[in-house]
Design a protein around this motif. Structure first.
Motif, PDB file in Angstrom:
ATOM      1  N   ASN A 133      10.247  74.889  89.855  1.00 20.02           N
ATOM      2  CA  ASN A 133       9.545  75.402  91.022  1.00 20.02           C
ATOM      3  C   ASN A 133      10.408  75.345  92.273  1.00 20.02           C
ATOM      4  N   ARG A 134      11.166  74.264  92.428  1.00 19.29           N
ATOM      5  CA  ARG A 134      12.046  74.143  93.584  1.00 19.29           C
ATOM      6  C   ARG A 134      13.113  75.250  93.564  1.00 19.29           C
ATOM      7  N   THR A 135      13.656  75.517  92.397  1.00 17.65           N
ATOM      8  CA  THR A 135      14.645  76.593  92.257  1.00 17.65           C
ATOM      9  C   THR A 135      14.029  77.947  92.576  1.00 17.65           C
ATOM     10  N   ALA A 136      12.816  78.184  92.084  1.00 12.02           N
ATOM     11  CA  ALA A 136      12.141  79.453  92.351  1.00 12.02           C
ATOM     12  C   ALA A 136      11.877  79.632  93.831  1.00 12.02           C
ATOM     13  N   LEU A 137      11.437  78.561  94.498  1.00  9.50           N
ATOM     14  CA  LEU A 137      11.206  78.654  95.944  1.00  9.50           C
ATOM     15  C   LEU A 137      12.482  78.983  96.697  1.00  9.50           C
ATOM     16  N   ASP A 138      13.579  78.330  96.309  1.00 12.65           N
ATOM     17  CA  ASP A 138      14.868  78.587  96.962  1.00 12.65           C
ATOM     18  C   ASP A 138      15.300  80.036  96.801  1.00 12.65           C
ATOM     19  N   GLN A 139      14.875  80.651  95.676  1.00  8.10           N
ATOM     20  CA  GLN A 139      15.245  82.039  95.412  1.00  8.10           C
ATOM     21  C   GLN A 139      14.209  83.041  95.912  1.00  8.10           C
TER      22      GLN A 139
END
Length: 295
Positions: free
Chosen positions: A287-293
């Motif tokens: 989820n953190r990676t998705a938010l960053d992207q």
């Protein structure tokens, strides 16, 4: 004590509404449960800026939403009735458990409610059976359910659109479609086993006194796992002691009993942390990676 009554907006069949209701019960605070569904356009949504449930209005007319900050407020307002330890290790341990139980176990609630017609019947039927018979749907007999069937079918027809959303686009977000949720009952059963082993030594998660993480579990059982027919049958067969524990949480009020001494965490929590590392941590990182992207 703040004079006046708290107003809790939500529904008894809501995971997070029941979590907050159990805290209010534990702290013996006067409150009124006001029926509200998610995103129903009611005035309280404008005040909180959120269509989610629960919402809480304090006696001095301060509106809040989201169960975690509501729980923090209630903890800080009534330190003699605290639901969070003040000592550092226990506090962070309880907060980690609360987060895991809040976010990850909603998958269990969603999966076991909307993919099983008997659970949807219990969701809708409990309001009817409580009104007509004074007991929840799971406690009714076959003859009593038959007598209430006309009312049940009418109520089911009224939520048909909402029910479709909960099994399609909402389920896809939570990962609780039948295909996405193939792992759920396996790891939830393991959690029930781990919790039952813990309960052999302690009445609550942190010893003799419940904490906010206990109220996530008991709220989940009050709203879902102890009421919806499929998960209730699963727990009764797998670990019925957990049903007794959830009921004990629901009826416990604050006393002078404390948590474990010396800022200790129970060794029986180790399987909980291992389970978080196996699944929940990957979910958080993704989820953190998705938010960053920007996804």
């Amino acid at each position: 004590m703040f004079p006046g009554k708290y107003k809790l907006y939500g529904t008894a069949r809501s995971y997070f509404t029941s979590k907050i209701e159990n805290i209010l019960r534990f702290q013996e605070l006067p409150y009124e449960l006001i029926e509200k569904m998610i995103h129903d356009g009611s005035a309280i949504e404008k005040r909180t800026g959120s269509g989610a449930i629960p919402a809480l209005v304090t006696p001095e007319d301060w509106p809040l939403s989201d169960s975690s900050p509501i729980a923090r407020l209630l903890n800080d307002r009534y330190p003699e009735r605290a639901i969070l330890p003040a000592s550092p290790v226990q506090r962070i341990g309880v907060l980690i458990l609360e987060d895991w139980l809040d976010e990850w176990f909603m998958r269990v609630a969603m999966f076991t409610r909307w993919n099983y017609p008997e659970s949807v019947d219990a969701l809708v039927g409990s309001a009817i059976s409580m009104r007509e018979l004074g007991k929840p749907w799971h406690a009714t007999s076959a003859d009593e359910r038959l007598a209430l069937d006309e009312q049940l079918q009418l109520s089911l027809s009224r939520i048909a659109t909402f029910r479709r959303r909960m099994t399609t686009e909402v389920a896809e977000v939570y990962g609780t479609t039948p295909d996405q949720g193939q792992d759920i009952m396996g790891w939830w059963g393991e959690f029930l086993d781990d919790l039952a082993r813990h309960l052999e030594q302690y009445p609550f998660l942190l010893g003799e006194r419940p904490c906010v993480a206990d109220f996530v579990i008991s709220g989940g059982f009050a709203a879902h796992f102890g009421n919806d027919l499929f998960p209730r049958a699963f727990v009764e067969q797998r670990q019925p002691v957990v049903l007794s524990y959830a009921e004990r949480c629901w009826h416990t009020v604050c006393s002078d009993v404390g948590w474990l001494a010396d800022d200790m965490l129970p060794e029986t929590w180790s399987p909980f942390f291992a389970a978080m590392e196996q699944d929940y941590l990957r979910y958080l990182v993704a989820n953190r990676t998705a938010l960053d992207q920007g996804q």
